[in-house]
Enzyme design. Structure first.
Site, PDB file in Angstrom:
ATOM      1  N   GLY A  21       0.821  -1.197   0.000  1.00 38.12           N
ATOM      2  CA  GLY A  21       0.000   0.000   0.000  1.00 38.12           C
ATOM      3  C   GLY A  21       0.852   1.242   0.000  1.00 38.12           C
ATOM      4  O   GLY A  21       2.088   1.185  -0.025  1.00 38.12           O
ATOM      5  N   GLY A  22       0.182   2.393   0.081  1.00 31.49           N
ATOM      6  CA  GLY A  22       0.910   3.650   0.028  1.00 31.49           C
ATOM      7  C   GLY A  22       1.792   3.885   1.229  1.00 31.49           C
ATOM      8  O   GLY A  22       2.817   4.556   1.144  1.00 31.49           O
ATOM      9  N   MET A  23       1.415   3.294   2.370  1.00 34.67           N
ATOM     10  CA  MET A  23       2.179   3.534   3.595  1.00 34.67           C
ATOM     11  C   MET A  23       3.193   2.430   3.880  1.00 34.67           C
ATOM     12  O   MET A  23       4.046   2.576   4.743  1.00 34.67           O
ATOM     13  CB  MET A  23       1.229   3.654   4.787  1.00 34.67           C
ATOM     14  CG  MET A  23       0.273   4.832   4.712  1.00 34.67           C
ATOM     15  SD  MET A  23       1.121   6.426   4.739  1.00 34.67           S
ATOM     16  CE  MET A  23       0.951   6.904   3.012  1.00 34.67           C
ATOM     17  N   GLY A  24       3.071   1.271   3.216  1.00 34.42           N
ATOM     18  CA  GLY A  24       3.988   0.175   3.511  1.00 34.42           C
ATOM     19  C   GLY A  24       3.538  -1.104   2.829  1.00 34.42           C
ATOM     20  O   GLY A  24       2.825  -1.070   1.814  1.00 34.42           O
ATOM     21  N   LYS A  41       3.654  -6.225   9.239  1.00 33.81           N
ATOM     22  CA  LYS A  41       3.357  -5.004   8.497  1.00 33.81           C
ATOM     23  C   LYS A  41       4.569  -4.072   8.563  1.00 33.81           C
ATOM     24  O   LYS A  41       5.008  -3.693   9.650  1.00 33.81           O
ATOM     25  CB  LYS A  41       2.122  -4.313   9.072  1.00 33.81           C
ATOM     26  CG  LYS A  41       0.821  -5.040   8.799  1.00 33.81           C
ATOM     27  CD  LYS A  41      -0.366  -4.188   9.222  1.00 33.81           C
ATOM     28  CE  LYS A  41      -1.678  -4.861   8.862  1.00 33.81           C
ATOM     29  NZ  LYS A  41      -2.837  -4.018   9.237  1.00 33.81           N
ATOM     30  N   ASP A 119     -10.836   3.982  13.390  1.00 35.62           N
ATOM     31  CA  ASP A 119     -10.901   3.639  11.961  1.00 35.62           C
ATOM     32  C   ASP A 119     -11.642   2.322  11.781  1.00 35.62           C
ATOM     33  O   ASP A 119     -11.253   1.483  10.972  1.00 35.62           O
ATOM     34  CB  ASP A 119      -9.490   3.560  11.359  1.00 35.62           C
ATOM     35  CG  ASP A 119      -9.525   3.543   9.825  1.00 35.62           C
ATOM     36  OD1 ASP A 119     -10.525   4.039   9.256  1.00 35.62           O
ATOM     37  OD2 ASP A 119      -8.576   3.026   9.213  1.00 35.62           O
TER      38      ASP A 119
END
Length: 869
Positions: A21-24, A41, A119
């Site tokens: 993903g964009g963060m990792g 992760k 979230d």
């Protein structure tokens, strides 16, 4: 730096990528120390010191509905690997409620520990193949206070680690406004998720993120369809309140309310309002309104009759007796002006009476052993009660003014006195472990056996049987097991034939009373998942909750004026406790508001198995003592409505043997610790309990019924040969195989004995009453908890060769001799498992705190239904 399968991060080995993903990115990995599959992760940026502190705090969270955080590195998290799919819309209300209840349970656990999610969304909630809900990433949002939008999603900005944002479609109004948030924000997100699961659409679906946020702030969600149970609709609506103050003060309250609705669903037939028949339309305006009114009335009556009704007003409940550690079993006097009950006096339950207008109780009995089940004579001058430990329970009576008690009967299993005090119904023992129904009229007369089928030959070895007279005293109701199914019968005292209440067949057992109007008020029994009192219609089986408390409600009894209900309320359950053998203070290992039972160490000394009801039904879990991680071994999918006791892990550490009880039968089963399907040790209808492995793991010793008597038995694991009987026991008690293999330890009544595996030698070791016991590491001593003089509990040991007994430590006074959750069960300790290092052992300890409360107008909703009829 690119990562490839086989790379190592300390003890963690990368196996295969899960996604980027964009963060990792995410990887499937393996913890080489425990040979456990994990999820790892990675972040594109290193974590801040604050993020690491918070993540390590989150790692302390341990709940079956929360994905466990195992470890943290400079730029990665090591998490429990969950195979499952995101939650999706459900067309089955029961499945929907099950999922919602599990989510709420996990939320409540995290919120109680001080963590919020911020979230919550379907992608962060997975359902495993076994139906277990797992909430991902719980707690990593604790200090989030800012919002920034990217398309429809507010992301976790690991470039500013510790800042967790949300997803627009599932955020709360206060999140959308950029205001501070707390656990009630998660409740709003929860409401949106459950709404979507119920309606198959989002509550606030708009064309853009900005419009979605505006709708969440200002608009109401469209009403849910009428096929969604009304109580669930009300819960969702409360969660979706715009003002956080109008949501639940505690997420634990949200969970409890969902659990109660779920439990109610299993016993109620639902009639959706929109399915009620409407008359055909007519062109005459003058007749249309009456027809519509009639149809509306039909719908209203149907809803009242069949829909789950809310419990009575909590404000009607007032405390009556709450001074002592234990007060229970209230009984109204014939005039309704006093209540007799049992209360704890230095570890012994005694009978007390108290007038309604008085704050001072009067102690009636001074028995050396606990007095139970008080019953008033018809004129209110005497009280009948039971005392002693089964099978030697005595029925006694004493004048309310005091004096010397009189013994009426011995070997009583259970007794109930009719409202007029003229007839006594008793289950009496005519052989060890079996009981039969008899009546005595007057109560002092010799009891006469009841000879009408099916009760003429009733035998209830080790099975709870509950009885109650109706208010007229003309019928006795009996709830007991016939074969593998619980049945509910009414027996007329005029000599007529017993009548089975077919609508109540299979009803979970528990203490109960009859109100004389075709209803019973029932409390929870040992196999009842609910902890509340319920009103049940005998002609239909429909039920409604009478109480809706967070504690356990039991022993209901109605005042003579039928307006006030007295009942017992409190907390009770077993906790797992470790007892060091050096005499130092015991240590709590697993202690919650739920029950944790029968711990058993694995040979590695790191993991132990235990049984718990924290998910509603009983389950067996394997827990890592070091990091708190857990693996579920078995549960209700294999044993619906069952319970588990007497856990023992095999010497090779690969299997757990246990007693599984379901449908009235108890048998020994073996489950691999890998979670594969269990297998039965010996396919035989005779009860089997308390497995203990031989040192080589090839044979199991257990105790059970053989040829009509309680026996110590052995059987080869996987053998087709029948078991071998070694010794007769006075009653069923645990057995323990010596680590040297030379003796099998057991309790014969109150006498501690050993028998050789071939059955040729049998020795008596101790006359003390041992509550729980087992072997030392070298097999040279017996260690455990025994009762000493002056009602003291002792950490005790016995040298096998010399039979010399000695005290390790004084543990304090003996607790009351029975479990309020099951008055037929007096075990204060369950299980014994020595740590592999031989320095301590685990057991489960019963904890009880109860009081007596009064509820006025408890049946107000039912009286409304009666008027509508």
């Amino acid at each position: 730096m690119p990562r490839t399968p086989g790379d190592r991060l300390g003890p963690f080995e990368l196996l295969s990528p899960l996604g980027v993903g964009g963060m990792g990115e995410g990887w499937k990995g393996r913890d080489t120390r425990l040979d456990r599959i994990v999820a790892i992760k990675f972040s594109h940026a290193k974590f801040s010191e604050r993020f690491e502190r918070e993540a390590r705090a989150v790692a302390a969270l341990n709940h079956p509905n929360i994905c466990q955080l195992y470890d943290i590195g400079p730029d990665y998290l090591v998490l429990e690997y969950v195979e499952g799919s995101p939650v999706a819309p459900q067309d089955n209300p029961r499945k929907l409620l099950d999922i919602a209840t599990q989510i709420a349970d996990g939320m409540a656990a995290a919120h109680s520990a001080g963590f919020t999610h911020r979230d919550l969304k379907p992608d962060n909630i997975l359902i495993t193949r076994e139906g277990r809900v797992k909430i991902l990433d719980f707690g990593l949002a604790k200090h989030a206070t800012t919002i920034s939008e990217t398309d429809a999603t507010l992301t976790m900005a690991l470039t500013d680690p510790g800042t967790v944002l949300g997803t627009v479609a599932y955020m709360s109004p206060e999140q959308a406004r950029g205001q501070s948030t707390d656990t009630r924000s998660d409740q709003f997100s929860f409401g949106l998720i459950v709404y979507e699961l119920a309606a198959s659409k989002r509550a606030f679906k708009r064309d853009s993120a900005a419009e979605t946020m505006a709708a969440i702030i200002k608009d109401d969600a469209p009403p849910l369809e009428a096929n969604i149970p009304a109580p669930l609709r009300w819960i969702i609506e409360r969660c979706l309140a715009k003002d956080p103050a109008e949501r639940y003060d505690s997420t634990r309250d949200l969970y409890r309310e969902l659990r109660q609705v779920k439990e109610r669903l299993s016993d109620i037939t639902f009639v959706a309002p929109d399915t009620a028949p409407l008359p055909a339309p007519t062109p005459r305006r003058s007749s249309k309104l009456p027809w519509l009114l009639a149809a509306a009335l039909t719908v209203a009556i149907a809803a009242l009759l069949f829909w789950p009704l809310p419990p009575s007003e909590p404000a009607q409940v007032t405390p009556f007796a709450t001074e002592a550690n234990i007060q229970a079993m209230p009984r109204w006097s014939p005039k309704g002006d006093r209540i007799a009950y049992v209360a704890d006096v230095s570890g012994v339950l005694q009978i007390f009476t108290r007038s309604l207008g008085s704050s001072t109780p009067t102690q009636i009995t001074h028995e050396p052993e606990s007095a139970l089940n008080p019953m008033w004579s018809g004129d209110g001058s005497r009280i009948y009660y039971e005392t002693g430990v089964r099978p030697g329970v005595n029925l006694r009576s004493i004048a309310v003014a005091g004096g010397t008690p009189v013994t009426l009967l011995k070997n009583v299993f259970q007794a109930k006195l009719s409202p007029d005090g003229k007839t006594l119904a008793i289950f009496v023992s005519d052989s060890p472990g079996t009981y039969r129904l008899a009546f005595a009229s007057p109560p002092e007369a010799p009891p006469k056996p009841y000879s009408v089928a099916p009760f003429a030959d009733l035998r209830t070895p080790g099975v709870a049987t509950y009885t109650a007279f109706d208010p007229s005293g003309e019928h006795l109701a009996v709830s007991t097991l016939f074969g593998a199914q619980n049945q509910f019968w009414t027996i007329p005292l005029d000599g007529g034939a017993p009548q089975e209440e077919v609508a109540l067949r299979g009803l979970s057992q528990g203490d109960f009373m009859l109100d004389g109007r075709g209803q019973i008020i029932m409390g929870p029994g040992p196999s009842t998942p609910s902890s509340q009192l319920a009103s049940i219609q005998t002609n239909s089986g429909n039920r409604r909750l009478v109480t809706a408390e967070s504690t356990r409600q039991m022993f209901p009894v109605l005042a003579p004026d039928t307006q006030t209900l007295a009942f017992t309320s409190g907390e009770m359950g077993y906790d797992v406790v470790e007892f060091p053998l050096d005499g130092s203070a015991p240590r709590e290992v697993v202690a919650t508001t739920r029950t944790e039972l029968s711990p058993a160490w694995a040979p590695d000394g790191v993991r132990f198995a235990y049984t718990t009801d924290r998910g509603g039904g009983r389950e067996i879990w394997l827990r890592n003592r070091i990091n708190g991680s857990e693996t579920r071994i078995t549960g209700e999918e294999q044993f619906p409505g069952g319970s588990f006791l007497d856990l023992a892990i095999s010497p090779d550490g690969g299997r757990v043997a246990y007693r599984a009880a379901r449908g009235g039968g108890a048998a020994i089963w073996i489950s691999p610790l890998s979670g594969e399907a269990p297998v039965r040790l010996w396919d035989n209808p005779d009860p089997q309990r308390g497995p203990s492995w031989s040192p080589d793991g090839n044979t199991i010793a257990y105790y059970g019924i053989h040829d009509g008597s309680a026996q110590v038995m052995t059987i080869g694991v996987g053998s087709a040969a029948p078991p071998k009987a070694l010794a007769t026991m006075n009653r069923l008690n645990p057995v323990r195989w010596s680590p040297r293999g030379d003796w099998i330890l057991y309790r014969d009544g109150d006498v501690l004995k050993v028998v050789s595996p071939d059955g040729k030698q049998n020795r008596e070791l101790s006359q003390l009453t041992w509550e729980t016991f087992g072997w030392s590491k070298d097999g040279a001593r017996i260690v455990g908890i025994a009762r000493g003089a002056n009602r003291r509990l002792l950490l005790q040991q016995i040298e096998i060769d010399s039979r010399r007994e000695s005290r390790i430590a004084d543990l304090g006074p003996v607790p009351p001799e029975f479990d309020l959750a099951d008055p037929l069960n007096e075990f204060a300790y369950r299980g014994f498992s020595l740590h592999p290092d031989g320095k301590s052992f685990l057991t489960s300890v019963l904890r009880i705190k109860t009081g007596i409360y009064l509820m006025k107008d408890f049946d107000r909703p039912q009286r409304l239904i009666d008027r509508l009829r």
